[in-house]
Write an enzyme that holds these catalytic residues in place. Structure first.
Site, PDB file in Angstrom:
ATOM      1  N   CYS A   1       0.858  -1.200  -0.216  1.00  0.00           N
ATOM      2  CA  CYS A   1       0.166  -0.172   0.136  1.00  0.00           C
ATOM      3  C   CYS A   1       0.920   1.213   0.011  1.00  0.00           C
ATOM      4  O   CYS A   1       1.906   1.225   0.374  1.00  0.00           O
ATOM      5  CB  CYS A   1      -1.020   0.030   1.231  1.00  0.00           C
ATOM      6  SG  CYS A   1      -0.534  -0.938   2.578  1.00  0.00           S
TER       7      CYS A   1
ATOM      8  N   GLY B   1      -2.000 -16.596  -5.757  1.00  0.00           N
ATOM      9  CA  GLY B   1      -2.150 -16.002  -6.959  1.00  0.00           C
ATOM     10  C   GLY B   1      -2.806 -16.903  -8.089  1.00  0.00           C
ATOM     11  O   GLY B   1      -2.176 -17.802  -8.538  1.00  0.00           O
TER      12      GLY B   1
ATOM     13  N   GLY C   1      -7.628 -17.198  -2.950  1.00  0.00           N
ATOM     14  CA  GLY C   1      -8.274 -15.801  -3.002  1.00  0.00           C
ATOM     15  C   GLY C   1      -9.218 -15.852  -3.867  1.00  0.00           C
ATOM     16  O   GLY C   1     -10.570 -16.398  -3.428  1.00  0.00           O
TER      17      GLY C   1
HETATM   18  C1  FMN Z   1     -11.352  -8.109  -3.682  1.00  0.00           C
HETATM   19  C2  FMN Z   1     -10.169  -8.632  -3.190  1.00  0.00           C
HETATM   20  C3  FMN Z   1      -9.830  -7.821  -1.788  1.00  0.00           C
HETATM   21  C4  FMN Z   1      -8.372  -7.971  -1.454  1.00  0.00           C
HETATM   22  N1  FMN Z   1      -7.969  -7.416  -0.156  1.00  0.00           N
HETATM   23  C5  FMN Z   1      -6.787  -7.685   0.512  1.00  0.00           C
HETATM   24  C6  FMN Z   1      -6.384  -7.123   1.592  1.00  0.00           C
HETATM   25  O1  FMN Z   1      -7.113  -6.430   2.072  1.00  0.00           O
HETATM   26  N2  FMN Z   1      -5.192  -7.160   2.057  1.00  0.00           N
HETATM   27  C7  FMN Z   1      -4.267  -7.859   1.081  1.00  0.00           C
HETATM   28  O2  FMN Z   1      -2.845  -8.104   1.520  1.00  0.00           O
HETATM   29  N3  FMN Z   1      -4.473  -8.464  -0.236  1.00  0.00           N
HETATM   30  C8  FMN Z   1      -5.806  -8.375  -0.677  1.00  0.00           C
HETATM   31  N4  FMN Z   1      -6.150  -9.054  -1.825  1.00  0.00           N
HETATM   32  C9  FMN Z   1      -5.112  -9.624  -2.518  1.00  0.00           C
HETATM   33  C10 FMN Z   1      -5.330 -11.313  -2.359  1.00  0.00           C
HETATM   34  O3  FMN Z   1      -5.167 -11.641  -1.061  1.00  0.00           O
HETATM   35  C11 FMN Z   1      -4.414 -11.945  -3.173  1.00  0.00           C
HETATM   36  O4  FMN Z   1      -3.209 -11.755  -2.721  1.00  0.00           O
HETATM   37  C12 FMN Z   1      -4.406 -11.891  -4.663  1.00  0.00           C
HETATM   38  O5  FMN Z   1      -5.771 -11.605  -4.703  1.00  0.00           O
HETATM   39  C13 FMN Z   1      -3.799 -13.003  -5.373  1.00  0.00           C
HETATM   40  O6  FMN Z   1      -4.621 -13.913  -5.335  1.00  0.00           O
HETATM   41  P1  FMN Z   1      -5.769 -14.811  -5.979  1.00  0.00           P
HETATM   42  O7  FMN Z   1      -5.310 -14.768  -7.375  1.00  0.00           O
HETATM   43  O8  FMN Z   1      -5.713 -16.214  -5.411  1.00  0.00           O
HETATM   44  O9  FMN Z   1      -6.737 -13.840  -5.552  1.00  0.00           O
HETATM   45  C14 FMN Z   1      -7.321  -8.957  -2.204  1.00  0.00           C
HETATM   46  C15 FMN Z   1      -7.725  -9.541  -3.306  1.00  0.00           C
HETATM   47  C16 FMN Z   1      -9.060  -9.290  -3.903  1.00  0.00           C
HETATM   48  C17 FMN Z   1      -9.668 -10.001  -5.227  1.00  0.00           C
END
Ligand code: FMN
Ligand code: FAD
Ligand code: FES
Lengths: 309, 262
Positions: free
Chosen positions: A135, A248, A270
């Site tokens: 962030c 991911g 995720g």
């Molecule tokens: C809607 C949404 C909200 C997310 N909020 C956070 C968050 O608050 N903090 C964080 O570290 N990652 C957040 N992520 C990232 C996920 O934890 C993850 O790192 C990312 O989506 C990749 O994994 P995935 O492809 O399996 O979703 C968010 C992802 C999505 C899609």
């Protein structure tokens, strides 16, 4: 013999013990309680909360999400109820479940992370902190903490001093060399690393000529990013000595195994929770069945077991 | 999937067998429908519960009324009976009928595909002893859907079309305007679903005549469960004018017209 007894699914992430390597990822599993109607949280290796900070954050204006080919963009803007509300309203219910509760924290300056770590250190029932360094740092003109090795080092070191909880540092993929950031986090005292967070992207609606997200840009997640995440896990595993949690785009058992082979000791699920809401539970069963069928007695035997020649 | 039929060009009625969802469902609630196992489209789509299907007085399934908008709905329209779909529901908070008194006159207003949740609502109102006034609008006669179903329940919808091919020429908010003008001082409650500009107008019309309005909103969704925080809309919070973001899937999809910040 080996095949007769149950395979070992438990893993240890340098101070954080998990009953199995399947963890629900931050921001995709709410505060955990949202998924209680769908399965027993006690079956999961762990769950990571939505990113929390010291204040109640409203987040970005809508629209906040948009579907893309085999993925989605989000610009939630880290909306959360704040650490105090989490402790009083969510944690008491969550600790009834026998799973590792990992609290994801973030801030706008290093001091925000320090305060969050100190506050959570004083609370029972939390298994570890996941430090989201993807962030913007307002003291550095909005530059993301996790894109600079020295800022990463300082941030993790400061947080390390304030808590004895295991620290998992969550890396952003929006960097030229993720292994440099990974090493900084390791040197500063991280117990483990989780990677990757979302990839920065955008989408335009041709019919209106407007960006699809009110925030214009957002984070790309889902199956579309899996090969990028896998590559980063593989590269990072070669450069650090602390355990890695891979994520991911993971959407199937085969994906889980790929990340383990590439060097991850555990995985997070995720975006798949959105389109397949019982996937975490199913993966625990499928992983056990796979180990049994393949005659593998301990899931740790898969970690880094990629064959290269 | 029990049945799927096209009821007008681009509009489909899908019947799903699910005693669990049907028996728990309330008007205004929705389901999340994963249309295809593939990753494109990736996310499930929100669809309102249009009506419940009964057999010997037991709820055994429900219908969905939808309009083909893009990839997901087009793919859905190609599915045929016998196939299985992954559906989660019922979700969200539906229309609130608990606080309306027996002397209250419910006014049900639908624009376009916005009638989807309103048939179930009308049935529920009738079951509870109210006879709602029903106002429905669409682009053309062809897109005025399900009039027969309202009529066979004993209701006589007033209708409008933008091209004048049936009913009053104009928009459903024109119908509502003259309806409210004719019944000044009526003790009623407005229930509406339709495109956002229509709902904004309905909210201000209801307010003008001193009526409460309950509006069903839409937003893009990922989880439908309150977990992703992707589906928020702007709502005035309890203290009054302060903005808060609330989730359509959890706090909604039905919100009080007065609370919505357009
Ligand atoms: C809607 C949404 C909200 C997310 N909020 C956070 C968050 O608050 N903090 C964080 O570290 N990652 C957040 N992520 C990232 C996920 O934890 C993850 O790192 C990312 O989506 C990749 O994994 P995935 O492809 O399996 O979703 C968010 C992802 C999505 C899609
Ligand atoms: C609570 C709720 C209940 C709904 N009930 C019904 C219903 O009963 N019948 C019906 O026909 N439609 C309903 N919708 C709208 C429906 O979900 C969308 O039309 C559908 O998701 C479009 O999917 P698609 O893949 O065909 O279109 P896409 O290719 O995804 O998009 C086509 C267009 O639809 C818009 N869109 C996409 N998703 C949504 C969404 N969730 N809400 C609003 N617009 C969207 C896009 O911005 C784009 O302009 C409902 C929406 C919500 C939030
Ligand atoms: S769709 Fe995920 S919170 Fe509403």
């Amino acid at each position: 013999m080996v095949a007769e007894s149950s395979p070992i699914l438990s893993i240890e992430l340098n101070g954080l013990k998990l009953k199995n390597p399947i963890i629900a990822a931050s921001g995709t599993f709410g505060y955990g309680l949202e998924y209680v109607p769908l399965g027993d949280l006690s079956k999961l290796g762990g769950m990571v909360t939505k990113g929390l900070c010291m204040w109640e954050e409203k987040g970005n204006p809508p629209p906040r999400i948009c579907e893309t080919p085999a993925g989605m963009l989000n610009s939630i803007g880290l909306e959360n109820i704040g650490i105090e509300n989490f402790i009083t309203e969510k944690l008491p219910q969550l600790i009834q479940y026998d799973t590792a509760i990992i609290v994801n924290i973030w801030g706008r300056e290093i001091d925000d992370y320090i305060k969050a770590a100190e506050r959570l250190d004083a609370v029972n029932g939390i298994a570890a902190l996941e430090v989201n360094i993807s962030c913007p740092n307002i003291k550095k003109g909005g530059l993301t903490f996790g894109t600079d090795p020295s800022v990463t080092f300082e941030l993790v070191q400061q947080v390390r001093k304030r808590t004895s909880l295991p620290l998992m540092v969550k890396l952003t993929p929006n960097v030229t060399d993720i292994t440099l950031i990974a090493r900084s986090a390791e040197d500063a005292g991280a117990n483990a690393l989780s990677l990757i967070n979302t990839l920065l992207g955008m989408e335009i609606d041709v019919s209106t000529r407007r960006p699809s997200l009110a925030n214009i840009t957002g984070g790309l997640s889902g199956p579309a990013i899996r090969p990028v995440a896998l590559r980063m896990v593989y590269q990072t595993a070669r450069q650090v000595n602390i355990p890695i949690v891979g994520l991911g785009g993971i959407s199937s058992l085969a994906d889980v195994i790929k990340f383990l082979l590439a060097g991850a000791s555990a995985v997070q699920i995720g975006t798949a929770n959105f389109f397949d809401p019982t996937i975490c539970w199913r993966l625990v069963d499928e992983l056990e069945e796979y180990l049994r069928n393949e005659n593998i007695s301990d899931v740790n035997q898969l970690v880094g077991a990629i064959i290269e020649e | 999937m029990q049945k799927q039929e096209s009821i007008a060009p681009g509009y489909w009625l899908l019947s799903l067998h699910s005693p669990q969802i049907a028996s728990a469902a309330a008007p205004g609630q929705f389901v999340m429908l994963k249309i295809d196992k593939s990753f494109d489209p990736l996310l499930p789509r929100p669809m309102s519960i249009h009506s419940v299907i009964k057999e010997d007085n037991n709820r055994i399934g429900f219908t969905i009324l939808y309009k083909v908008m893009g990839k997901g709905t087009r793919l859905l329209s190609e599915k045929r009976s016998g196939e299985s779909l992954v559906v989660i529901g019922p979700l969200g908070k539906g229309f609130n009928l608990n606080h309306i008194s027996s002397g209250c006159e419910p006014i049900v207003v639908g624009g376009g595909i916005g009638i989807a949740p309103l048939l179930f609502l009308a049935h529920k109102l009738l079951e509870r002893g109210w006879t709602p006034s029903v106002l429905l609008g669409a682009n053309s006669q062809q897109e005025l859907l399900r009039l027969d179903e309202f009529e066979s329940s004993g209701l006589i919808p007033k209708v409008s079309t933008e091209d004048g091919s049936k009913g009053v020429k104009g928009m459903v908010t024109d119908l509502l305007g003259s309806y409210l003008e004719d019944r000044k001082g009526v003790h009623g409650e407005v229930f509406a679903c339709g495109p956002s500009p229509m709902l904004e107008k309905v909210a201000s019309q209801a307010k003008e005549y001193g009526l409460n309005s309950q509006l069903s909103l839409e937003q893009r969704m990922a989880c439908g469960l309150g977990a992703c925080l992707g589906c928020v809309v702007r709502i005035r919070d309890k203290e009054g004018s302060q903005l808060s973001f609330q989730r359509v899937c959890t706090e909604g999809p039905v919100f009080n017209g007065e609370d919505i910040i357009w």
